[in-house]
Scaffold this active site. Sequence first.
Site, PDB file in Angstrom:
ATOM      1  CB  CYS A 236       1.011   1.846   4.747  1.00  0.00           C
ATOM      2  SG  CYS A 236      -0.713   0.906   5.218  1.00  0.00           S
TER       3      CYS A 236
ATOM      4  CG  ASN B 163     -14.863   8.362  -5.473  1.00  0.00           C
ATOM      5  OD1 ASN B 163     -15.819   8.971  -5.701  1.00  0.00           O
ATOM      6  ND2 ASN B 163     -13.760   8.578  -6.438  1.00  0.00           N
TER       7      ASN B 163
ATOM      8  CD  GLN C  78      -9.108  10.952  -5.498  1.00  0.00           C
ATOM      9  OE1 GLN C  78      -8.693  11.658  -6.132  1.00  0.00           O
ATOM     10  NE2 GLN C  78     -10.498  10.150  -5.408  1.00  0.00           N
TER      11      GLN C  78
ATOM     12  CB  CYS D  62      -0.911  -0.142   1.288  1.00  0.00           C
ATOM     13  SG  CYS D  62      -1.775   1.625   1.566  1.00  0.00           S
TER      14      CYS D  62
ATOM     15  CG  HIS E  72      -7.398   7.884  -0.442  1.00  0.00           C
ATOM     16  ND1 HIS E  72      -7.628   6.277  -0.426  1.00  0.00           N
ATOM     17  CD2 HIS E  72      -7.578   8.142  -1.482  1.00  0.00           C
ATOM     18  CE1 HIS E  72      -8.129   6.138  -1.571  1.00  0.00           C
ATOM     19  NE2 HIS E  72      -7.882   7.163  -2.413  1.00  0.00           N
TER      20      HIS E  72
ATOM     21  CG  HIS F  33      -4.284   3.662   3.397  1.00  0.00           C
ATOM     22  ND1 HIS F  33      -3.427   3.038   4.227  1.00  0.00           N
ATOM     23  CD2 HIS F  33      -4.782   4.724   4.173  1.00  0.00           C
ATOM     24  CE1 HIS F  33      -3.055   3.412   5.326  1.00  0.00           C
ATOM     25  NE2 HIS F  33      -3.995   4.571   5.444  1.00  0.00           N
TER      26      HIS F  33
ATOM     27  CG  HIS G 279      -4.026  -0.696   4.690  1.00  0.00           C
ATOM     28  ND1 HIS G 279      -3.654  -0.300   3.599  1.00  0.00           N
ATOM     29  CD2 HIS G 279      -4.719  -2.046   4.246  1.00  0.00           C
ATOM     30  CE1 HIS G 279      -3.952  -0.825   2.371  1.00  0.00           C
ATOM     31  NE2 HIS G 279      -4.706  -1.828   2.864  1.00  0.00           N
TER      32      HIS G 279
HETATM   33 ZN    ZN Z   1      -2.440   1.331   3.637  1.00  0.00          ZN
END
Ligand code: ZN
Length: 330
Positions: free
Chosen positions: A35, A135, A150, A32, A148, A146, A95
């Site tokens: 991370c 999204n 935007q 990832c 997140h 992971h 994660h």
């Molecule tokens: Zn991650």
Amino acid sequence: MSELRWNPVLEEWTITATHRQERTFLPPKDYCPLCPSREGRETEVPAANYEIVCFENKFPSLKSCPPPPAVEGDDLCPVMEARGICEVVLYTPQHDVNLADQPVEQIYRLIQVWTDRYRELGSYQYINYVFIFENKGEVIGVTLTHPHGQIYAFPFIPPRVEKELNSGRKYWRRHGSCLFCALKEKEIREEKRIVFASDYFVAFVPFYARWPYEVHLYSREHRLCLTDFGSQEQYDLAVLLKIILQKYDHLFNFSFPYMMIMHQKPTDGKSYPYYHFHIEFYPPYRSRDKIKFLAGSESGAGAFINDTLAEEKAAELRAAFPHHKWEVEG
Ligand code: ZN
Ligand code: ZN
Ligand code: FE
């Protein structure tokens, strides 16, 4: 290759971004890029731990120093460089969690980060709109799991927002008041589509919902954008976000995919007294095991067909995870 191509039929820009085809696609956890870095493995974040991180997207649709357009435009179909900024906001170093799992304190920090980015990106001369969104879920097309969100800082006001601004402006001229405040008052008055209401915000399945579990979250006060909120309102928004996301996850007892988008005042320096801050959630599920696809009518005619009643879906969401359970645990 990246540029803006004008569609004179719909009068809107298409962003071409062919380099995005190469972007990392659903890497395993050990690989990832979001991370924290550790011995022997550098990620996008050169730190062993972090609270919230915000950085420029490695595969951006828009760049602050864009390459010249790869094709030539003409009067009919102009072309512009794809100038803008695309940022990634990492919600947590962990994660295998989601925004819904974050403590209210962490969501509150996130709201402060959003506010900061809105102010900063919006202050750039060439940025006319700061669009904050998330999204979530592979069915939405997420390429990194992971947790997140935007931020797209656009050089133009996106068409969907433009449409809302036009309606708001018309209503303001006719009634001398805010269209969105009127809608929010209608939902509060009629009550049956309310999902949750707090001191400063109210969340409801809108009367005209396009998605079965669509939820809109409006500030009770007439606020135009994130920077209008004081810390009490920011904290209250964090609580309400947590409640909505928990309700989604408890609805069918799986982590509920959604698009979460924020609508607020453009940053082109003009005044928009008739706009009103709100967040919209579009989850693609229409039942436990069925997904709503944007098919012919939605994609080709722009006419959404919702197979459900907003009033019934709101009742389901109200019943899912009554918030007091979490307050006791929390
Ligand atoms: Zn991650
Ligand atoms: Zn308003
Ligand atoms: Fe909106």
